[in-house]
Design a protein around this motif. Structure first.
Motif, PDB file in Angstrom:
ATOM      1  N   VAL A   2       0.856  -1.205   0.000  1.00 23.16           N
ATOM      2  CA  VAL A   2       0.000   0.000   0.000  1.00 23.16           C
ATOM      3  C   VAL A   2       0.883   1.243   0.000  1.00 23.16           C
ATOM      4  CG1 VAL A   2      -1.829   1.238   1.210  1.00 23.16           C
ATOM      5  CG2 VAL A   2      -1.719  -1.255   1.345  1.00 23.16           C
ATOM      6  N   SER A   3       0.591   2.153  -0.894  1.00 25.11           N
ATOM      7  CA  SER A   3       1.388   3.384  -0.931  1.00 25.11           C
ATOM      8  C   SER A   3       0.778   4.459  -0.020  1.00 25.11           C
ATOM      9  CB  SER A   3       1.434   3.895  -2.369  1.00 25.11           C
ATOM     10  OG  SER A   3       1.912   5.213  -2.353  1.00 25.11           O
ATOM     11  N   HIS A   4       1.625   5.117   0.724  1.00 20.28           N
ATOM     12  CA  HIS A   4       1.162   6.210   1.612  1.00 20.28           C
ATOM     13  C   HIS A   4       1.340   7.559   0.946  1.00 20.28           C
ATOM     14  CE1 HIS A   4       1.458   3.821   5.607  1.00 20.28           C
ATOM     15  NE2 HIS A   4       1.099   3.057   4.598  1.00 20.28           N
TER      16      HIS A   4
END
Ligand code: B12
Length: 260
Positions: A2-4
């Protein structure tokens, strides 16, 4: 994974407890209540933060541009009102109250000296705080208001027995007597004292004042009149001096204190 990236955490994580804490900090409460005028604000702040070494210089400085009564009412007393709020909110406790009150009294003593004196006295008033009650700050302020308006005051102090009040009135022959009560347990001293005065055929107004009493209570007994705030005392005293009895003061109370 998951990219923040691009996530604005400020929009997700708001610590409402911290926000609420900041809004309820003594500094934030004081800021909302303190006078806007910078000179008076400086004076008030010395009371709020109990700076008894600074209150003298701040008051002396304020006296260069402000009237002594404005410094007392809108500076020193305004600071004490913030202190009362902090006490009510359980931020301050009794030691802070005592130190703040002491700070205020130092300032009042300095400002009071600059109130024009030397006038002929308009009339004589007996002042006291009810039996069992130690709260004399409001009474002391009302005393400053009265003396600065040209009245002489016989100050009986705090925790004064009913019979002593009656004896002082007999001896001093004042045009008015005032009683202060901040505790609901002490305010009943006023009707008792007034009754004893009536029994002696003394027919002067008995001003009852302080946080424990209201107008209804103060007007519930013979002789009784009400004053909500210390600055209302001189206009009422002026009417007593002009011949108004306690019934006439009651009937015209709103007009007499109007706006004060
Ligand atoms: C300061 C203070 C103290 C100080 C008093 C120092 C002193 N020399 O006066 C000390 C620490 C000693 C104290 C002690 C106690 N206190 Co105290 N105290 C206060 C506090 C925080 C502020 C009062 C004050 O001076 N305000 C500033 C002044 C300027 O305001 P004021 O007195 O209301 O005066 C204004 C008007 O009322 C009016 N006025 C007042 N007097 C007069 C007189 C005249 C003639 C006129 C015209 C106008 C006038 O004009 C003023 C403004 O213009 C109040 C809380 C509050 N919010 O009021 C509690 C408060 C009065 N105390 C309270 C209590 C219970 C006590 C104690 C019993 C606590 C304890 N458990 O030990 C003890 C008393 C013990 C005893 N029997 O000896 C309660 C009373 C509750 C009640 N309704 O009965 C209060 C309301 C706090 C509370 N919310 O519970 N206290």
């Amino acid at each position: 994974m998951v990219s923040h990236k691009g996530v604005d955490y400020a929009k997700i994580l708001t610590r409402y407890d911290i926000k609420a804490q900041n809004e309820a900090s003594p500094e934030a409460i004081a800021e909302k209540m303190l006078p806007k005028d910078p000179v008076l604000k400086k004076v008030a702040e010395t009371v709020v933060w109990m700076k008894f070494k600074d209150v003298g210089p701040a008051t002396t400085d304020a006296l260069k541009t402000k009237e002594p009564l404005a410094i007392i009412n809108d500076g020193l007393v305004a600071g004490m009102e913030v202190v009362s709020k902090l006490y009510a909110d359980h931020i301050y406790y009794l030691p802070e109250i005592m130190m703040a009150a002491k700070t205020m009294e130092i300032g009042i003593a300095i400002a009071e000296k600059k109130i024009a004196g030397g006038r002929t006295m308009k009339g004589h008033v007996v002042m006291h705080v009810a039996e069992g009650d130690p709260h004399d700050i409001g009474k002391n302020i009302a005393k400053v208001m009265l003396t600065s308006s040209g009245y002489s005051v016989f100050d009986m102090g705090k925790d004064v027995a009913v019979d002593d009040v009656v004896a002082a009135v007999v001896k001093e022959k004042p045009m008015m007597v005032t009683g202060t009560a901040l505790m609901t347990t002490t305010m009943t001293a006023f009707p008792r004292a007034a009754e004893k005065l009536v029994a002696k055929n003394i027919n002067i107004p008995f001003m009852s004042a302080g946080g424990a009493v209201n107008r209804d209570f103060s007007e519930s007994f013979e002789l009784g009149i009400y004053s909500e705030k210390a600055p209302q005392t001189p206009p009422i005293a002026d009417k007593v001096k002009a011949g108004y009895d306690w019934r006439k003061i009651r009937a015209n109370w709103d007009d007499i204190v109007g706006g004060v």
